[in-house]
Design a protein around this motif. Structure first.
Motif, PDB file in Angstrom:
ATOM      1  N   MET A   1     -12.588  -6.341  10.142  1.00 41.29           N
ATOM      2  CA  MET A   1     -11.733  -5.179  10.355  1.00 41.29           C
ATOM      3  C   MET A   1     -11.176  -4.109   9.108  1.00 41.29           C
ATOM      4  SD  MET A   1      -7.187  -5.876  11.411  1.00 41.29           S
ATOM      5  CE  MET A   1      -8.121  -6.243  12.366  1.00 41.29           C
ATOM      6  N   LYS A   2     -11.106  -3.238   8.503  1.00 48.19           N
ATOM      7  CA  LYS A   2     -10.788  -2.598   7.536  1.00 48.19           C
ATOM      8  C   LYS A   2      -9.777  -2.246   7.789  1.00 48.19           C
ATOM      9  CE  LYS A   2     -15.110   0.575   8.051  1.00 48.19           C
ATOM     10  NZ  LYS A   2     -15.998  -0.410   9.354  1.00 48.19           N
ATOM     11  N   ARG A   3      -8.596  -2.792   6.224  1.00 43.55           N
ATOM     12  CA  ARG A   3      -7.399  -2.709   5.830  1.00 43.55           C
ATOM     13  C   ARG A   3      -7.427  -2.247   4.428  1.00 43.55           C
ATOM     14  NH1 ARG A   3      -5.822  -8.703   7.109  1.00 43.55           N
ATOM     15  NH2 ARG A   3      -7.342  -7.895   8.884  1.00 43.55           N
ATOM     16  N   ILE A   4      -6.432  -1.388   4.460  1.00 43.88           N
ATOM     17  CA  ILE A   4      -5.659  -0.945   2.890  1.00 43.88           C
ATOM     18  C   ILE A   4      -5.020  -1.835   2.697  1.00 43.88           C
ATOM     19  CG2 ILE A   4      -7.394   1.360   2.869  1.00 43.88           C
ATOM     20  CD1 ILE A   4      -4.791   2.473   3.641  1.00 43.88           C
ATOM     21  N   GLY A   5      -4.843  -1.755   0.899  1.00 47.81           N
ATOM     22  CA  GLY A   5      -3.743  -1.972   0.458  1.00 47.81           C
ATOM     23  C   GLY A   5      -2.800  -1.153  -0.279  1.00 47.81           C
ATOM     24  N   VAL A   6      -1.572  -0.262  -0.691  1.00 50.33           N
ATOM     25  CA  VAL A   6      -1.167   0.790  -1.230  1.00 50.33           C
ATOM     26  C   VAL A   6      -0.364  -0.155  -1.784  1.00 50.33           C
ATOM     27  CG1 VAL A   6      -0.887   3.352  -1.747  1.00 50.33           C
ATOM     28  CG2 VAL A   6      -2.046   2.154  -0.069  1.00 50.33           C
ATOM     29  N   ASP A   7      -0.753  -0.080  -3.755  1.00 51.48           N
ATOM     30  CA  ASP A   7       1.044   0.250  -4.997  1.00 51.48           C
ATOM     31  C   ASP A   7       1.154   1.036  -5.520  1.00 51.48           C
ATOM     32  OD1 ASP A   7       2.686  -2.281  -5.642  1.00 51.48           O
ATOM     33  OD2 ASP A   7       1.646  -1.692  -7.649  1.00 51.48           O
ATOM     34  N   VAL A   8       2.192   1.723  -4.814  1.00 52.60           N
ATOM     35  CA  VAL A   8       2.674   2.685  -5.885  1.00 52.60           C
ATOM     36  C   VAL A   8       2.969   2.167  -7.118  1.00 52.60           C
ATOM     37  CG1 VAL A   8       4.021   4.590  -5.808  1.00 52.60           C
ATOM     38  CG2 VAL A   8       3.016   4.180  -3.934  1.00 52.60           C
ATOM     39  N   GLY A   9       2.997   3.007  -8.033  1.00 51.83           N
ATOM     40  CA  GLY A   9       3.712   1.955  -9.407  1.00 51.83           C
ATOM     41  C   GLY A   9       4.418   3.518 -10.396  1.00 51.83           C
ATOM     42  N   GLY A  10       5.274   3.747 -11.223  1.00 52.67           N
ATOM     43  CA  GLY A  10       6.283   4.545 -12.241  1.00 52.67           C
ATOM     44  C   GLY A  10       4.461   5.396 -12.459  1.00 52.67           C
ATOM     45  N   THR A  11       3.080   5.256 -12.715  1.00 58.03           N
ATOM     46  CA  THR A  11       2.226   6.068 -13.420  1.00 58.03           C
ATOM     47  C   THR A  11       1.435   5.973 -13.002  1.00 58.03           C
ATOM     48  OG1 THR A  11       2.725   5.553 -15.280  1.00 58.03           O
ATOM     49  CG2 THR A  11       0.807   7.288 -15.081  1.00 58.03           C
ATOM     50  N   THR A  13      -0.817   5.038  -8.962  1.00 56.68           N
ATOM     51  CA  THR A  13      -0.957   4.145  -7.019  1.00 56.68           C
ATOM     52  C   THR A  13      -2.393   3.805  -7.400  1.00 56.68           C
ATOM     53  OG1 THR A  13       0.575   6.063  -6.525  1.00 56.68           O
ATOM     54  CG2 THR A  13      -0.909   5.096  -4.957  1.00 56.68           C
ATOM     55  N   ASP A  14      -2.166   2.324  -6.916  1.00 59.79           N
ATOM     56  CA  ASP A  14      -4.124   1.578  -6.812  1.00 59.79           C
ATOM     57  C   ASP A  14      -3.562   1.635  -4.989  1.00 59.79           C
ATOM     58  OD1 ASP A  14      -2.536   1.656  -9.160  1.00 59.79           O
ATOM     59  OD2 ASP A  14      -1.847  -0.192  -9.831  1.00 59.79           O
ATOM     60  N   LEU A  15      -5.246   1.280  -5.227  1.00 57.96           N
ATOM     61  CA  LEU A  15      -5.609   1.620  -3.820  1.00 57.96           C
ATOM     62  C   LEU A  15      -6.600   0.541  -3.519  1.00 57.96           C
ATOM     63  CD1 LEU A  15      -5.183   4.389  -3.993  1.00 57.96           C
ATOM     64  CD2 LEU A  15      -4.662   4.156  -1.848  1.00 57.96           C
ATOM     65  N   ILE A  16      -7.092  -0.108  -2.367  1.00 61.40           N
ATOM     66  CA  ILE A  16      -7.834  -1.179  -2.229  1.00 61.40           C
ATOM     67  C   ILE A  16      -8.466  -0.693  -0.642  1.00 61.40           C
ATOM     68  CG2 ILE A  16      -6.677  -3.362  -1.796  1.00 61.40           C
ATOM     69  CD1 ILE A  16      -8.893  -5.552  -3.287  1.00 61.40           C
ATOM     70  N   LEU A  17      -9.486  -1.096  -0.943  1.00 64.98           N
ATOM     71  CA  LEU A  17      -9.841  -1.072   0.457  1.00 64.98           C
ATOM     72  C   LEU A  17     -10.697  -2.668   0.881  1.00 64.98           C
ATOM     73  CD1 LEU A  17     -10.653   0.001   3.723  1.00 64.98           C
ATOM     74  CD2 LEU A  17     -12.880   0.366   2.759  1.00 64.98           C
ATOM     75  N   TRP A  18     -10.380  -3.202   1.824  1.00 72.35           N
ATOM     76  CA  TRP A  18     -11.129  -4.485   1.779  1.00 72.35           C
ATOM     77  C   TRP A  18     -12.243  -4.204   3.715  1.00 72.35           C
ATOM     78  CZ3 TRP A  18     -10.355  -9.863   5.426  1.00 72.35           C
ATOM     79  CH2 TRP A  18     -11.284 -10.448   4.583  1.00 72.35           C
ATOM     80  N   ASP A  19     -13.528  -4.282   3.765  1.00 75.29           N
ATOM     81  CA  ASP A  19     -14.379  -4.241   4.687  1.00 75.29           C
ATOM     82  C   ASP A  19     -14.957  -5.777   5.193  1.00 75.29           C
ATOM     83  OD1 ASP A  19     -15.579  -3.296   7.377  1.00 75.29           O
ATOM     84  OD2 ASP A  19     -16.724  -1.730   5.672  1.00 75.29           O
ATOM     85  N   GLU A  20     -14.363  -6.453   5.948  1.00 79.64           N
ATOM     86  CA  GLU A  20     -15.475  -7.642   5.971  1.00 79.64           C
ATOM     87  C   GLU A  20     -16.003  -8.065   4.673  1.00 79.64           C
ATOM     88  OE1 GLU A  20     -14.904  -9.600   8.525  1.00 79.64           O
ATOM     89  OE2 GLU A  20     -13.114  -8.029   9.444  1.00 79.64           O
ATOM     90  N   GLY A 483      -2.835  -7.845  -3.880  1.00 81.59           N
ATOM     91  CA  GLY A 483      -1.925  -9.043  -2.863  1.00 81.59           C
ATOM     92  C   GLY A 483      -0.894  -8.542  -1.586  1.00 81.59           C
ATOM     93  N   LEU A 484      -1.593  -7.325  -1.284  1.00 77.30           N
ATOM     94  CA  LEU A 484      -0.110  -6.775  -0.108  1.00 77.30           C
ATOM     95  C   LEU A 484      -1.609  -7.632   0.890  1.00 77.30           C
ATOM     96  CD1 LEU A 484       0.065  -3.168  -1.420  1.00 77.30           C
ATOM     97  CD2 LEU A 484       1.606  -5.031  -0.718  1.00 77.30           C
ATOM     98  N   LEU A 485      -2.734  -8.442   0.608  1.00 76.53           N
ATOM     99  CA  LEU A 485      -3.212  -8.501   1.500  1.00 76.53           C
ATOM    100  C   LEU A 485      -3.471 -10.052   1.542  1.00 76.53           C
ATOM    101  CD1 LEU A 485      -6.760  -5.789   0.867  1.00 76.53           C
ATOM    102  CD2 LEU A 485      -4.229  -4.974   2.197  1.00 76.53           C
ATOM    103  N   THR A 486      -2.770 -10.406   1.228  1.00 73.45           N
ATOM    104  CA  THR A 486      -3.111 -11.904   0.863  1.00 73.45           C
ATOM    105  C   THR A 486      -1.775 -12.472   1.440  1.00 73.45           C
ATOM    106  OG1 THR A 486      -1.692 -12.463  -1.024  1.00 73.45           O
ATOM    107  CG2 THR A 486      -4.389 -11.569  -1.278  1.00 73.45           C
ATOM    108  N   THR A 487      -1.185 -11.640   2.628  1.00 72.16           N
ATOM    109  CA  THR A 487       0.440 -12.341   2.452  1.00 72.16           C
ATOM    110  C   THR A 487       0.405 -12.313   4.207  1.00 72.16           C
ATOM    111  OG1 THR A 487       2.409 -13.241   2.009  1.00 72.16           O
ATOM    112  CG2 THR A 487       1.774 -10.324   2.320  1.00 72.16           C
ATOM    113  N   ASP A 488       1.757 -12.397   5.250  1.00 70.56           N
ATOM    114  CA  ASP A 488       1.833 -12.802   6.032  1.00 70.56           C
ATOM    115  C   ASP A 488       2.976 -11.801   6.365  1.00 70.56           C
ATOM    116  OD1 ASP A 488      -0.314 -14.109   7.634  1.00 70.56           O
ATOM    117  OD2 ASP A 488       0.685 -15.755   6.052  1.00 70.56           O
TER     118      ASP A 488
END
Length: 692
Positions: A1-11, A13-20, A483-488
């Protein structure tokens, strides 16, 4: 399953894609005027880097500072309030505690920056007692008059706060119906839904905050969800809450107050996962971005929840569950200056994303910590964000020379080192405040360096506090996004029961627990979670009779009877003893609030192992550079010929002796003169002090 985490900061925006097991990361400048623009642009760029279509992404997890920034910048919506007769000025009076106890001439923040102006705080006849019995029926005619008045004043939102509505919400629910009839455009915030617990001021403040940020946050969340849907991303956007769980965009739009401190909690969750993967579960996280630094402490990898007295945002009480993470104004964009009194200061003022540090060449002229580290040779001009952002050292030199070195009559090297050390000291103090002063010894923890700037500061801070090791994750710049991809999915639902272990109202507790559990299940089912993936957690806020505030304790599963109450009281004695070093087992325990947390299990990201290699990291050396270091705290800075490593070429088992610099797309790691580092099996850099 392809999922992304996006964290918007003041300076950034950080993104991560996890694909199995495959991980792809990306950073892009934030767009403060509309964060959803930068988010969607970043997702498109991330998908292109990964070689997939945006429509292939199946789940979207998001952490945002939008709600927090609205409160801190005092630019929320125009809000009206409908409340019980006699309680119009509760928000103004608050708890009577003043920042300066002996000053008659002080601005009280919650009065100077009112969430709801007095003219828009309207009262109506109604009264419900503490048992939930209607004493004075709701005057519906008055309600309609006040709603029409607020409509004519063009308010954006209405907060409804009645006395003891947490016991019986019937009057608040009726007011909601009337508002929908008379003023359907208004955003409505009911205290019985937002904070169904006793304590009038905190409940009123939380409900007012929800209304204050509601229209803007719900608009942002809705726009983002629609953009994601139009791009074919999954079925919904899931947002991080202040308690460390995820909720859907629909739920976030209804109760945006739950998003306060959203982004910072994700960094702590990411740090916990990183620590566990390296075999060091007890972690202190240091997440340093462009504008701020977030500090969290997680003994045994478990989040601590803040005490009610500490659940604030800015100067306002927010009676919502918040994980123990705090933020200070210290980051890569922190501005250095010599004030009128000749004091050398760094932060909390920041250059932000625009214009940014002087070396970015975007019009900034004031020196920042980033400029200082460029001059120290730690950030090289051809490697910043892997060369995708141009850095101009001559502009950094001009800014530090003009504003610092000349004013203090010192060398450029000393000025740059001073900027770094002052900012590092601010972070050291923040970690001390949240560890040593709360009963935890930092020498028993590992420091997880996160954010684009965390790995630049971590080695020095660890030396100052005696922390035995620093863990630099594979992608420190996007640790919060990970961290967004480590919780429920998590929904916490509280209510007040107000009973004692000496004579417990077992029927009341059982009835309320059943209601809360049914509500939690219904919420998760509405989010599309199957019953087999739903679990429920119970907790109780307890105190000894006569105490003013409670401690949260876990409560047993199973049938509620006197044994259940006794087990809960025993758990409270244990927590109280650990917290205050005192326990009074001969005293009855007051059960104030019960809570049910509904958990919808989501498959978590797994940090996999990397290719092994020998101890020699020679294959990863890119070049050498002149970099500034110091032998101890009293020595002058010296220039050292320092090897520069490519993080992507490091292998498990590689050992690096400081001083050294490790570069990668999302961050730069500095290994100090007295440090050595080892790459562990999952690709994390474990940095420790050299032994004699």
């Amino acid at each position: 399953m392809k999922r992304i985490g996006v964290d918007v900061g003041g300076t950034f925006t950080d993104l991560i894609l996890w694909d199995e097991g495959r991980v792809v990361v990306h950073k892009t400048p934030s767009t403060p005027d509309d964060p959803s623009v930068g988010t969607m642009e970043g997702i498109s760029a991330l998908a292109e880097r990964a070689g997939i279509s945006v429509g292939d992404i199946e789940m979207f997890f998001h952490g945002t500072t939008v709600a927090t920034n609205i409160v801190l910048e005092h630019n929320g919506s125009d809000v009206g309030m409908i409340t019980t007769e006699g309680f119009r000025d509760l928000l103004h009076i608050a708890r009577k505690k003043r920042p300066l106890n002996y000053s008659n001439h002080q601005d009280l923040p919650w009065q100077k920056w009112q969430l709801i102006r007095r003219r828009n705080r309207r009262t109506v006849a109604e009264r419900i007692d503490a048992a939930g019995t209607v004493v004075t029926p709701l005057d519906e005619g008055q309600v309609r008059e006040q709603v029409r008045l607020l409509r004519d004043r063009d308010v954006d939102a209405i907060a409804v706060c009645f006395l003891h509505a947490y016991r019986n919400p019937v009057h608040e629910e009726r007011v909601r119906e009337i508002i929908e009839e008379e003023f359907p455009e208004a955003f409505v915030s009911l205290s019985s839904r937002v904070a169904p617990q006793y304590r009038e001021y905190e409940r009123f403040s939380t409900t007012a905050l929800n209304a204050f940020i509601g229209p803007k946050v719900s608009t942002y969340v809705t726009r983002l969800a629609e953009s994601a849907r139009a791009a074919g991303i999954g079925d919904d956007v899931h947002l991080m809450t202040s308690a460390g769980g995820l909720i859907t965009a629909r739920s976030a739009s209804e109760a945006p107050v739950s998003l306060l401190t959203s982004g910072v909690v994700a960094g702590l969750l990411g740090g916990c996962a990183i620590g566990r993967a390296s075999g060091y579960p007890s972690v202190i996280t240091l997440d340093v971005g462009g504008t701020s630094a977030d500090v969290g402490v997680a003994p045994d990898g478990k989040l601590r929840m803040k005490h009610l007295l500490d659940t604030r945002i800015g100067d306002y009480h927010a009676m919502v569950p918040m994980a123990e993470v705090d933020t200070i104004g210290a980051g890569g964009g922190s501005i250095a200056a010599v004030d009128e009194g000749g004091m050398f200061r760094v932060g909390p003022r920041s250059a932000g994303a625009h214009p940014g540090p002087a070396c970015y060449g975007r019009g900034g002229t004031e020196p920042t910590s980033t400029d200082a580290m460029v001059l120290m040779g730690w950030l090289r001009e051809d490697s910043f964000l892997s060369g995708t952002m141009t850095v101009q050292p001559e502009l950094a030199r001009e800014a530090v020379e003009t504003h610092i070195a000349r004013s203090l009559d010192t060398t450029l090297a000393q000025a740059a080192m001073g900027i770094f050390k002052i900012l590092a000291y601010s972070m050291t103090e923040a970690i001390s405040l949240h560890s040593v002063r709360k009963g935890y010894d930092p020498r028993e923890f590992s420091l997880v360096a996160e954010g684009g700037a965390g790995p630049l500061f971590a080695w020095h801070i660890a030396e100052q506090l005696g922390i035995p090791r620093v863990i630099v994750p594979r992608h420190p710049g996007i640790a919060s996004a990970m961290g967004l991809l480590t919780t429920d999915l998590r929904y916490e639902i509280p209510t007040t029961v107000w009973t004692s272990s000496a004579a417990p109202d077992v029927d009341l507790i059982a009835t309320q627990l059943k209601r809360l559990e049914e509500q939690a299940r219904a919420q998760l089912r509405a989010d599309g979670v199957d019953d087999e993936h739903i679990s429920l957690e119970r907790s109780v806020d307890c105190r000894y009779m006569g105490q003013g505030y409670e401690l949260r304790v876990p409560a047993p599963d199973g049938e509620v009877d006197e044994d259940w109450v006794a087990a809960t009281a025993a758990a409270f004695h244990e927590v109280h003893g650990r917290t205050y070093s005192q326990r009074f087992e001969d005293k009855p325990v007051h059960l104030v609030n019960i809570r049910v947390t509904g958990v919808g299990a989501v498959t978590h990201v797994v940090i996999g192992e990397i290719e092994p290699g020998g101890e020699d990291p020679g294959a990863a050396v890119k070049t050498t550079t002149r970099a500034l270091f110091w032998r101890d705290e009293v020595s002058e800075p010296e220039w050292f010929e320092t090897p520069v490593y490519d993080r992507a070429l490091l292998r498990a088992g590689n050992r690096i002796s400081g001083p050294a610099i490790v570069e990668q797309f999302d961050s730069t790691t500095v290994i100090g003169l007295n440090q050595h580092a080892t790459v562990d099996s999952v690709g994390h850099i474990i940095m420790e002090r050299k032994t004699a």
